[in-house]
Write a protein that holds these residues in place. Structure first.
Motif, PDB file in Angstrom:
ATOM      1  N   LEU A  91       0.824  -1.202   0.000  1.00 24.25           N
ATOM      2  CA  LEU A  91       0.000   0.000   0.000  1.00 24.25           C
ATOM      3  C   LEU A  91       0.868   1.266   0.000  1.00 24.25           C
ATOM      4  O   LEU A  91       0.639   2.190  -0.784  1.00 24.25           O
ATOM      5  CB  LEU A  91      -0.925  -0.004   1.212  1.00 24.25           C
ATOM      6  N   TYR A  92       1.888   1.301   0.845  1.00 21.05           N
ATOM      7  CA  TYR A  92       2.763   2.479   0.916  1.00 21.05           C
ATOM      8  C   TYR A  92       3.504   2.694  -0.404  1.00 21.05           C
ATOM      9  O   TYR A  92       3.666   3.825  -0.840  1.00 21.05           O
ATOM     10  CB  TYR A  92       3.748   2.361   2.073  1.00 21.05           C
ATOM     11  N   ARG A  93       3.945   1.608  -1.031  1.00 18.25           N
ATOM     12  CA  ARG A  93       4.636   1.751  -2.317  1.00 18.25           C
ATOM     13  C   ARG A  93       3.676   2.324  -3.362  1.00 18.25           C
ATOM     14  O   ARG A  93       4.050   3.169  -4.165  1.00 18.25           O
ATOM     15  CB  ARG A  93       5.218   0.410  -2.778  1.00 18.25           C
ATOM     16  N   HIS A  98       1.810   7.125  -6.584  1.00 18.38           N
ATOM     17  CA  HIS A  98       0.480   7.646  -6.926  1.00 18.38           C
ATOM     18  C   HIS A  98      -0.294   6.670  -7.826  1.00 18.38           C
ATOM     19  O   HIS A  98      -0.941   7.080  -8.786  1.00 18.38           O
ATOM     20  CB  HIS A  98       0.581   9.025  -7.581  1.00 18.38           C
ATOM     21  N   ALA A  99      -0.221   5.385  -7.482  1.00 11.50           N
ATOM     22  CA  ALA A  99      -0.917   4.354  -8.260  1.00 11.50           C
ATOM     23  C   ALA A  99      -2.399   4.307  -7.890  1.00 11.50           C
ATOM     24  O   ALA A  99      -2.755   4.443  -6.721  1.00 11.50           O
ATOM     25  CB  ALA A  99      -0.278   2.989  -8.019  1.00 11.50           C
ATOM     26  N   ASP A 100      -3.226   4.110  -8.890  1.00 12.48           N
ATOM     27  CA  ASP A 100      -4.646   3.874  -8.647  1.00 12.48           C
ATOM     28  C   ASP A 100      -4.880   2.421  -8.259  1.00 12.48           C
ATOM     29  O   ASP A 100      -5.830   2.108  -7.545  1.00 12.48           O
ATOM     30  CB  ASP A 100      -5.450   4.199  -9.913  1.00 12.48           C
ATOM     31  N   MET A 101      -4.000   1.532  -8.760  1.00 11.75           N
ATOM     32  CA  MET A 101      -4.113   0.112  -8.437  1.00 11.75           C
ATOM     33  C   MET A 101      -2.712  -0.477  -8.290  1.00 11.75           C
ATOM     34  O   MET A 101      -1.837  -0.219  -9.111  1.00 11.75           O
ATOM     35  CB  MET A 101      -4.876  -0.647  -9.529  1.00 11.75           C
ATOM     36  N   VAL A 102      -2.518  -1.250  -7.224  1.00 13.57           N
ATOM     37  CA  VAL A 102      -1.292  -2.010  -7.014  1.00 13.57           C
ATOM     38  C   VAL A 102      -1.627  -3.458  -7.328  1.00 13.57           C
ATOM     39  O   VAL A 102      -2.578  -4.016  -6.767  1.00 13.57           O
ATOM     40  CB  VAL A 102      -0.784  -1.882  -5.558  1.00 13.57           C
ATOM     41  N   PRO A 117      -9.339   5.310  -2.365  1.00 17.26           N
ATOM     42  CA  PRO A 117      -9.568   5.107  -3.800  1.00 17.26           C
ATOM     43  C   PRO A 117      -8.618   4.090  -4.428  1.00 17.26           C
ATOM     44  O   PRO A 117      -8.810   3.685  -5.569  1.00 17.26           O
ATOM     45  CB  PRO A 117      -9.296   6.503  -4.379  1.00 17.26           C
ATOM     46  N   ARG A 118      -7.589   3.660  -3.717  1.00 16.30           N
ATOM     47  CA  ARG A 118      -6.567   2.760  -4.266  1.00 16.30           C
ATOM     48  C   ARG A 118      -6.985   1.302  -4.098  1.00 16.30           C
ATOM     49  O   ARG A 118      -7.363   0.874  -3.016  1.00 16.30           O
ATOM     50  CB  ARG A 118      -5.235   3.004  -3.566  1.00 16.30           C
ATOM     51  N   LEU A 119      -6.899   0.541  -5.197  1.00 13.62           N
ATOM     52  CA  LEU A 119      -7.197  -0.884  -5.159  1.00 13.62           C
ATOM     53  C   LEU A 119      -5.898  -1.683  -5.107  1.00 13.62           C
ATOM     54  O   LEU A 119      -4.908  -1.307  -5.723  1.00 13.62           O
ATOM     55  CB  LEU A 119      -7.998  -1.301  -6.386  1.00 13.62           C
TER      56      LEU A 119
END
Length: 161
Positions: A91-93, A98-102, A117-119
């Motif tokens: 999650l921190y990475r 500024h990723a919307d999805m990891v 908002p991050r998946l």
């Protein structure tokens, strides 16, 4: 836009072939490592571009350990996950870039989580599922600003397009 997400295929893409009708057509493929070279086979099978990263079993792969891909107005962070030791570190990475999805693999278990908002997505394993899961992959659908994720496996019924 339709993105096929695969991980931990370990030299066996037979399940992707079986899921073809539920996945195709694809605009691109993300392969999250452990036999990243299988991504090339998947790219040929589906006739679309490939974005791949190296996993802990990709000893001779020239793929990077991590890759950022910007598509359809979204930023995707692709990694295998073996270099991260917790969900929080993933999650921190994702926040850092500024990723919307990891997107990650390594655990061989499908998972979809959200933090604001991050998946965070793990498609599971095509060849060696763990934790009671079955062989699986994921389909990411981008429609305007909306992003939808569907898991595809032997238990998945017919998909609507």
């Amino acid at each position: 836009m339709r993105i096929g997400v695969f991980s931990d295929s370990h030299g066996d893409i037979s399940h992707a072939r079986r899921f073809f009708d539920r996945l195709a057509p694809l605009d691109c493929i993300f392969h999250l490592g452990d036999y990243a070279s299988d991504g090339e086979k998947l790219s040929k099978l589906f006739g679309c571009p490939l974005y791949a990263v190296r996993g802990n079993c990709d000893y001779r792969s020239g793929e990077p350990l991590e890759r950022q891909v910007d598509l359809g107005g979204k930023r995707f962070l692709l990694l295998h996950g073996h270099q991260y030791y917790s969900w929080n570190s993933l999650l921190y990475r994702g926040e850092e870039v500024h990723a919307d999805m990891v997107l990650y693999g390594h655990t061989h278990m499908p998972d979809l989580s959200a933090d604001g908002p991050r998946l965070i997505l793990n498609p599971g394993s095509l060849a060696r599922p763990r934790g009671g899961s079955v062989e699986s992959c994921a389909l990411v659908l981008l429609e305007g600003k909306d992003m939808t994720v569907r898991f595809v496996n032997a238990d998945t019924g017919p998909m609507t397009r």
